[in-house]
Design an enzyme around this catalytic site. Structure first.
Site, short mmCIF file in Angstrom:
data_model
loop_
_atom_site.label_atom_id
_atom_site.label_comp_id
_atom_site.label_asym_id
_atom_site.label_seq_id
_atom_site.Cartn_x
_atom_site.Cartn_y
_atom_site.Cartn_z
CB THR A 1 -0.84 0.07 1.29
OG1 THR A 1 0.05 0.13 2.41
CG2 THR A 1 -1.73 -1.14 1.43
CD GLU B 1 -4.34 -2.20 3.59
OE1 GLU B 1 -5.07 -1.88 2.61
OE2 GLU B 1 -3.53 -1.43 4.13
CE LYS C 1 -12.78 11.76 14.51
NZ LYS C 1 -11.92 10.76 15.14
CD1 TRP D 1 -17.32 12.55 14.39
CD2 TRP D 1 -16.90 10.82 13.04
NE1 TRP D 1 -16.69 11.61 15.13
CE2 TRP D 1 -16.41 10.52 14.35
CE3 TRP D 1 -16.74 9.88 12.03
CZ2 TRP D 1 -15.77 9.31 14.65
CZ3 TRP D 1 -16.12 8.67 12.34
CH2 TRP D 1 -15.63 8.40 13.63
#
Lengths: 548, 548
Positions: A189, A334, A445, A450
């Site tokens: 990655t 992943e 936040k 959020w």
């Protein structure tokens, strides 16, 4: 009483069996490749399987032993395809490297994986020559070409010619069977922070992922399809398409490095491609080319778009102008990579087109084999109500447990099980359709609520005077964090702070509108074109919001 | 160097995960059942999953321990569906018994499997009462109904009521995870000779088979489908459809015992069924009913037909008159059961309809996961030329290794691997499409050449005066074996030996035409309706052919 065991054949799931299956049952089905050399190469699964076995023989002759890493720096093409099977199938580990990374990243990755062999397309000769002194583990360099294109001069020691290696073998090799949990391939990655990390796939995880991938609610691939993977084979195994095509005996068409609109269009038409997969930007070039020439697709019927969110306008254009079904997908390195795809359920058949589109624009439902959940910052599960946004976590037999060479577990616990934290923030609706709202580290936040940086950026980008925009969190004494919008104006365009902020009104809730705008000449990007939010946050660390 | 292991999550493939997946991601998707009680029952995957967990609790409370066999004598319905998951999911072993077998066969099978619990539909109460004295291993009898239909009187000791058992539990059960090779279910083959033998499926084999089954080139099932399995759940797990539907979150419709044309048609229409699967005879009833009433199917689009060869005329009728795609399939109990399905390849798109039909009428290509070969009587592989007929052998992770409670291996060796001999004789063409030509023990071996008894029967049956025909081998001094045709004339019809034999001329090669015809009043059949060729061969053991 003792548990009763099943009495079924014990056969390990092996990557080699995908290619032998294709050779036996679709032996004359073609694999067509646009070569780096410029021409079109055609052969069959039967040819590919024989050459993959010869490659396995050649690698053994070079001294490779089970577990050794064989790296590639290569485009989508038949030689790369042979490496997928010749390497993994013989118990070696295929390490596909992204040639678009910075050279120092490539060197770091090749050293971390301790690659023993490096196979590369002619295109990358200068790059490999430059890298070689930094790659102590690499014992053999193999250029993926024939004698006629073999470089006359090179600084690489003992450069080997792929075609010579393959031609020297007799093909009497028989694919071995071994533990299906053996490593088959590695893909790194390119994280935005820290060093890249390698996901180590196994034969088992790859085969289960491939079964999942061909399902009607995933890519929906069958033997009547002709598949052109636009997504590169160095991007998480081209999303699994080089495994899926032989599983179903579908014809494969490889575009090589030729990913411009014209080249792709001509190849799609000439080879009667019915299915493709790639990131949104590639489709943009293809659509532009087709629109400019008032062209239609005669055979292309379906495409999976992922890698980054597909703009709804692009989905509509492909569907209404070109009669191509767009399947929106989400996954990650992943996850092998497929996690979710957006397809309708039976109960959605009665909805009108607008309502159906709203569903199809989400990242979609998981394929059987993957499970997902969203959690708050304390790790507690959040409801699937389409409103609650939280950290997206996943689990399944094709999700990683840990990274290559690292012992620390990246997993988190939830309801007594281990999950992989994706780093994405998402909402999941009552019908289990997931929608990414942000990256965890980018979400803003504000007083316990959020705010999605992506949503703010999408709105800002729709302003005609905006070239690029990034929303980042800025510290605030009362709300902890509040959004700051960083904007690059289009050349010659005028746009004030007030005009920009006013543009948000009526489009989102008032408390989500950024507190401030900062105009800059340029926004920093990573090698793969993503905005470097970390760098931006550092740049504006001392920024004082007018509301603070 | 040591082999490198993958670093993916280690998660066993568990049957319970199919149902939890459906409950999580298609929780409100319906399961509709026509009940034995006569009415229509509707609930959701969420309901089914909870009740399956309660069933698992109830079975544990009854004293069942991992590995114990729980038998069912039941039609296709939601309670049977719950047993598929409540039994297997909790580590017990589901034993689905075919209620159409002779009672003494049922008793033999239940004793061989040493069933501890027997669950049955109300329909089968008289049968179970009759059998009970012969079933020493069965400790609990459970009738699949609620209190209001519970039999007032029964000779069964301590008969339990299914709904009471489920209602008594709180559902706080959590599905266990265990070795994926653990037995999940048993299904007995009703062989024409000797005792029935049990195939013991595992969680692994079942999940891999289900992945294979939903593929576009197999049943091609997605979440937008509505599935009605006509094939009974006691016939090799209804060909896997009760596992496939929850894997993709498709709505399920169970017909109960109501398999006549009218009942099926009404259910297909009312529940908007898009996909079905069953044996040819059931389709015959459905087609007759629809034709008689000049009815069409509004939603049915695709059906898999297997169990026995589908008459080409039926395939054409369903396609041309009803716009239903017929997928011809082949499998067997020992194969979970799916082996091959007939779907076109990309290269067949250009063929005309007749040529396409010729391909689609074959039994088809293997799904990835199954491999096949044909051998001569010495066990040597025969070519895939569409002409050579040989013993069909198969291998794969959902093919049996041995039978329940038997240690001897039924497998045969070929090219260094172990294969299961199917007992079928088949030809495979160069495109890997397989066509069954006979059963091994029925093929007629004439001077080293094989004559297909099925081919001879198909020709004879096309004669208007023939009610039924069977071709068997008759010993011959020169050719070893020659065909004898056994014929039942239609009531009142006239047909001479010469007329019958003359009917073959021009339809097959001269040397394949039977040497003689024997007219009989009746041909003997097994309990499942197959011709008892063994018995026929015994009947005509002393028959002297006019050519001998």
């Amino acid at each position: 009483m003792a548990r009763l065991m099943g009495q079924m054949m014990q056969m390990p799931l092996m990557i080699s069996s995908l290619l032998t299956h294709a050779a036996r049952h679709a032996g004359d089905t073609e694999i067509v490749s646009k070569r780096v050399e410029g021409d079109l190469h055609r052969y069959t699964y039967r040819d590919a399987e024989l050459r993959a076995r010869k490659l396995a023989q050649a690698l053994a002759r070079l001294g490779c032993e089970p577990g050794d890493r064989v790296a590639t720096l290569a485009w989508n093409g038949y030689r790369h395809f042979e490496a997928y099977f010749g390497v993994s199938g013989s118990g070696l580990v295929l390490h596909t490297i992204n040639p678009r990374l910075f050279p120092e990243q490539i060197a770091w990755i090749a050293n971390d994986a301790a690659d023993r062999v490096l196979c590369f397309d002619l295109t990358f000769l200068p790059l490999v020559e430059k890298l070689a002194p930094q790659l102590p583990s690499v014992q053999h360099y193999v250029v993926l070409t024939g004698r006629s294109h073999f470089p006359a001069q090179t600084s690489l020691p003992n450069l080997l010619c792929y075609e010579d290696l393959v031609d020297a073998e007799d093909g009497t090799y028989r694919w071995p069977e071994f533990d299906e949990n053996t490593a088959s391939s590695i893909c790194y990655t390119s994280g935005t922070t820290g060093h890249p990390k390698g996901a180590v796939y196994s034969h088992r995880s790859t085969l289960l992922h491939t079964y999942g991938l061909v399902m009607p609610d995933a890519m929906g691939i069958g033997g009547a399809d002709v598949i052109l993977p636009v997504v590169p084979m160095f991007h998480v195994n081209a999303w699994g398409t080089p495994y899926a095509a032989p599983m179903v005996g579908a014809k494969l068409v490889f575009p090589g490095p030729h990913l411009d609109g014209k080249s792709l269009y001509e190849l799609l038409e000439a080879e009667k491609v019915s299915f493709s997969a790639g990131v949104p930007t590639v489709w943009l070039g293809l659509i532009n080319f087709a629109q400019a020439g008032k062209l239609k697709f005669s055979t292309l019927r379906r495409t999976v778009i992922g890698g980054s969110a597909c703009p709804p306008a692009m989905m509509r254009t492909l569907e209404s102008e070109f009669a191509v079904q767009v399947i929106h997908a989400w996954g990650m390195t992943e996850m092998s990579p497929l996690g979710t795809l957006s397809l309708l359920k039976a109960k959605h058949a009665a909805l009108d087109a607008t309502a159906q589109h709203r569903i199809l624009e989400k990242q979609g439902k998981v394929i059987f084999g993957v499970d997902m959940a969203i959690t708050d910052d304390e790790g507690a599960a959040l409801p699937w109500d389409g409103q609650s946004s939280g950290n997206l976590v996943v689990r399944g037999p094709w999700v990683i447990q840990s990274y290559f060479g690292r012992t620390e577990s990246p997993l988190v616990a939830l309801e007594g099980r281990q999950w992989f934290p994706t780093g994405d923030v998402a909402a999941i609706d009552a019908d289990a359709y997931m929608q990414i709202t942000d990256r965890s580290k980018d979400v803003i936040k504000s007083g316990g609520e959020w705010i999605s940086s992506i949503e703010l950026e999408n709105i800002a980008m729709a302003h005609p005077a905006v070239l690029e925009a990034a929303a980042i969190a800025c510290s605030h004494p009362k709300w902890d964090e509040r959004p700051l919008l960083v904007v690059v104006r289009k050349p010659g365009a005028e746009l004030s702070r007030e005009q920009m902020l006013g543009f948000f009104e009526g489009k989102i809730a008032k408390w989500q509108i950024p507190d401030d705008v900062a105009f800059v000449a340029e926004i920093p990007h990573t090698a793969t074109g993503k905005i470097q939010k970390l760098k931006l946050r550092e740049m504006f660390k001392g920024h004082r919001l007018p509301t603070a």
